[in-house]
Design a protein around this motif. Structure first.
Motif, short mmCIF file in Angstrom:
data_model
loop_
_atom_site.label_atom_id
_atom_site.label_comp_id
_atom_site.label_asym_id
_atom_site.label_seq_id
_atom_site.Cartn_x
_atom_site.Cartn_y
_atom_site.Cartn_z
N ALA A 163 0.90 4.08 -2.78
CA ALA A 163 0.72 5.50 -2.47
C ALA A 163 1.87 6.32 -3.05
CB ALA A 163 0.63 5.70 -0.96
N GLN A 202 1.52 9.28 -5.82
CA GLN A 202 1.90 10.67 -5.59
C GLN A 202 2.78 11.20 -6.73
OE1 GLN A 202 0.72 12.18 -2.69
NE2 GLN A 202 -0.21 10.19 -2.31
N ARG A 255 5.81 10.93 13.84
CA ARG A 255 5.79 9.84 12.87
C ARG A 255 4.35 9.34 12.71
NH1 ARG A 255 10.93 7.49 11.44
NH2 ARG A 255 12.27 9.31 11.52
N LEU A 270 12.89 1.58 3.97
CA LEU A 270 12.02 0.76 4.82
C LEU A 270 12.61 -0.65 5.00
CD1 LEU A 270 8.47 1.85 3.61
CD2 LEU A 270 9.60 2.34 5.78
N VAL A 314 4.93 15.76 -2.62
CA VAL A 314 4.81 16.23 -4.01
C VAL A 314 5.47 17.61 -4.22
CG1 VAL A 314 3.24 16.65 -5.93
CG2 VAL A 314 2.75 14.81 -4.32
N ILE A 365 -5.64 6.81 -0.64
CA ILE A 365 -6.13 5.44 -0.64
C ILE A 365 -6.56 5.03 0.76
CG2 ILE A 365 -4.84 4.72 -2.65
CD1 ILE A 365 -2.75 3.54 -0.88
N GLY A 383 -5.84 2.72 3.12
CA GLY A 383 -4.91 2.63 4.25
C GLY A 383 -4.00 3.84 4.34
N VAL A 384 -4.27 4.85 3.50
CA VAL A 384 -3.51 6.10 3.41
C VAL A 384 -2.13 5.90 2.80
CG1 VAL A 384 -2.91 8.24 4.53
CG2 VAL A 384 -4.68 6.82 5.52
N GLY A 385 -1.40 4.86 3.28
CA GLY A 385 -0.06 4.64 2.73
C GLY A 385 0.91 5.75 3.05
N LEU A 386 0.82 6.29 4.28
CA LEU A 386 1.82 7.28 4.69
C LEU A 386 3.17 6.59 4.79
CD1 LEU A 386 -0.05 9.27 7.49
CD2 LEU A 386 0.25 9.87 5.09
N PHE A 387 4.25 7.34 4.51
CA PHE A 387 5.59 6.75 4.60
C PHE A 387 5.98 6.68 6.07
CE2 PHE A 387 5.86 9.20 0.43
CZ PHE A 387 5.31 8.15 -0.28
N PRO A 388 6.12 5.47 6.62
CA PRO A 388 6.32 5.35 8.07
C PRO A 388 7.68 5.85 8.53
CG PRO A 388 6.41 3.19 7.01
CD PRO A 388 6.02 4.17 5.95
N HIS A 389 8.65 5.95 7.61
CA HIS A 389 9.99 6.38 8.02
C HIS A 389 10.15 7.89 7.94
CE1 HIS A 389 9.97 5.97 3.72
NE2 HIS A 389 11.16 6.50 3.59
N ARG A 390 9.06 8.60 7.60
CA ARG A 390 9.16 10.04 7.50
C ARG A 390 8.17 10.71 8.43
NH1 ARG A 390 9.99 11.68 1.49
NH2 ARG A 390 11.68 10.31 0.88
N ARG A 435 -1.68 15.53 2.38
CA ARG A 435 -0.62 15.19 1.44
C ARG A 435 -1.13 15.28 0.01
NH1 ARG A 435 2.40 9.39 1.57
NH2 ARG A 435 0.33 8.66 1.00
N GLU A 468 0.82 -1.20 0.00
CA GLU A 468 0.00 0.00 0.00
C GLU A 468 0.87 1.27 0.00
OE1 GLU A 468 -3.06 0.32 3.17
OE2 GLU A 468 -4.30 -0.02 1.40
N ILE A 469 2.00 1.19 0.74
CA ILE A 469 2.90 2.35 0.79
C ILE A 469 3.53 2.57 -0.58
CG2 ILE A 469 5.06 3.18 1.79
CD1 ILE A 469 4.18 1.66 4.37
#
Lengths: 213, 322
Positions: free
Chosen positions: A114, A118, B134, A133, B101, B83, B85-92, B150, A110-111
């Motif tokens: 996304a 973008q 985070r 990751l 963007v 989307i 589950g959003v899909g945010l970048f977990p490491h940022r 975002r 999913e990431i």
């Protein structure tokens, strides 16, 4: 203890030379493994049809003892530095490749979706999202591989690759216990320092959240 | 603003197209809700607009430009995307996520920082508190908000949303839907939203396209859809309570007469909807509700009979409540 120090004084430069050979051997093999393991891992990740055989073959290397790998190089590449590096690299490759593959495939699809959505280009998805990751697992693989290679490099002496194994081998042959002990202690220390150094690197790179190998 | 012209998608190995020669037009500033049972092709349709899926045939126009042959990476930077589950970048950090963007577009550091703060504030998150955090430390609803921030960061005219509120609990979802719909209307965004929830479609969509087996079965305003479902599937999808749902589209003020309600009648503000009014009347055993003006005084009434007549009337009613 005094005997050991006396031996070092009696053989100026020998410990330094063999230790430096040892590090060069291990360092070269590890560098090659990082490059090959990452490249192969990235190439096969997400392609089960390619990943299966590649990871399977490389994993089979795990079952071959390091001494056997080194001796098998003899008929192909002869003796010396190059065949030793090749054998050590083969020995250290599975840990890095398997962890890289598992790490890359473990990234939440999913990431990735996304990121593409973008407007990240494929290369940016890989470098900015997927690799960071997967980094904890990749570093864990490199750490395992580094320790394996440093230990196995002791055996390079059997095909003329030099290193600290020279001291152990000569010590055994001549029943020169100080020499034998110095070789063994040096190898043990080197492996320990390698383990600690990579553990530290792993912790720095992942902000304290190091993953288990 | 968005136009699909006979767009089809046949996945390799599939026996029939997932999307079959769809025509769809979303005018600028409107929200179109794509809805249908799973496997109807709604998500595939959405993902062909930003070309995460390449159409097998047909053309897609965004802002008048045929994007079928455009560079997909450049195209996506001009289209917001949210989307489930959003899909945010977990490491940022949250701020870095929102800056994605604008950074790709090469904005200056100061402009990005200002924009990130503006976007977080827009979706109701304090930039100073949430910016450095985070994603893992956020609640599901907060993550959805960051996802919307975002997607809006580079001010794209078009926004695509795939079940954007599917992962949050019903109470939070309800509020998020209202807030996000209000933000998108205010900003004049053209939106395509995929959902399987008819209430979400009614709440968010200016128009709703019901899909089945890769076709659009009915593409109408929520009002028309509830009033005149075209076939059995649409009827089933909008539910047996479609008359009640339709009442939720009309405000009390739109139906109020100047007749005075009995003194003991329940009172409701003019912006309450007819569904609420009906429920209040039934609960109180009353024949009418008093309609209050903004100052809280009685300005008129709506009778039970008036609501019944309106519900039975096949004429479209003006949409005046949300």
């Amino acid at each position: 203890m005094n005997e050991l120090l006396a031996w070092i004084r009696a053989h100026p430069g020998l410990l330094e030379r063999t230790a430096s050979e040892h590090l060069t051997l291990a360092g070269t093999a590890l560098a090659a493994d990082i490059a090959i393991g990452l490249a192969l891992g990235i190439a096969v990740a997400g392609r089960p049809r390619a990943a299966g055989p590649v990871v399977g073959i490389v994993n089979a290397l795990r079952t071959v003892p390091s001494i056997a790998l080194l001796v098998l190089m003899l008929p192909v590449l002869g003796t010396g530095f190059a065949p030793s590096v090749v054998a050590l690299a083969l020995y250290g490759l599975p840990a890095i490749l398997v962890n890289t593959t598992v790490g890359l495939e473990g990234v939440d699809p999913e990431i990735v979706e996304a990121a593409r959505g973008q407007g990240l280009a494929e290369r940016q998805v890989l470098w900015l999202v997927v690799l960071p990751l997967a980094l904890p697992l990749i570093l864990a693989g490199i750490r395992t591989s580094a320790v394996q290679i440093v230990s196995a490099a002791t055996l390079a002496v059997f095909i003329g690759g030099g290193g600290l194994g020279e001291l152990i081998s000569a010590g055994l042959g001549l029943l020169d216990f100080p020499q034998l002990l110095i070789g063994a202690i040096a190898v043990a220390l080197l492996a320990l320092v390698t383990e600690l150094a990579f553990a530290l690197l792993q912790r720095l790179a992942t902000g304290g959240k190091a993953a288990a190998a | 603003m968005i136009r699909l012209d006979a767009v089809s998608k046949l996945f390799p190995g599939a026996s029939r197209p997932a999307v079959d020669a769809i025509d769809l037009e979303v005018p600028a500033g409107e929200t179109c809700a794509l809805i249908g049972p799973s496997g109807c092709g709604k998500t595939t349709t959405l993902r062909m607009i930003n070309r995460l899926i390449e159409p097998s045939s047909g053309r897609v126009f965004v802002g008048g430009e045929d994007v079928t042959g455009a560079d997909p990476v450049r195209l996506r930077r001009g289209i917001g995307y949210v989307i489930q589950g959003v899909g945010l970048f977990p490491h940022r950090s949250v701020a870095d996520n929102v800056a994605t963007v604008p950074r790709l577009l090469g904005w200056t550091r100061d402009r990005i920082r200002a924009r990130v703060d503006e976007m977080l504030a827009l979706v109701g998150l304090d930039p100073a508190e949430f910016g450095p955090r985070r994603p893992a430390s956020l609640s599901g609803g907060q993550r959805q908000r960051v996802g919307v921030a975002r997607a809006l960061a580079a001010d794209p005219p078009v926004l695509l949303m795939d079940e954007p509120f599917g992962a949050v609990d019903p109470v939070v979802r309800d509020r998020l839907q209202r807030e996000v719909a209000a933000i998108l209307r205010r900003l004049g965004k053209t939106v395509v939203i995929v959902t399987h929830d008819i209430n979400e479609a009614i709440r968010m969509g200016d128009r709703i396209a019901i899909m089945r087996d890769g076709h659009v079965v009915q593409h109408d305003t929520p009002e028309r859809l509830l009033l005149a479902p075209r076939d059995a599937l649409v009827t089933e999808f909008v539910g047996p309570d479609r008359a009640l749902k339709r009442l939720s589209l009309v405000s009390l003020g739109a139906l109020a007469t100047t007749a005075q309600a009995p003194p003991d009648a329940p009172e409701l503000p003019a912006d309450a909807n007819l569904q609420t009014a009906l429920s209040v009347m039934l609960a109180a055993g009353a024949g009418a509700v008093a309609v209050l003006d903004e100052a809280g005084g009685r300005r008129g009434s709506v009778s039970l009979g008036a609501i019944r007549d309106l519900a039975a009337n096949a004429q479209p009613i003006e949409r005046s409540a949300s």
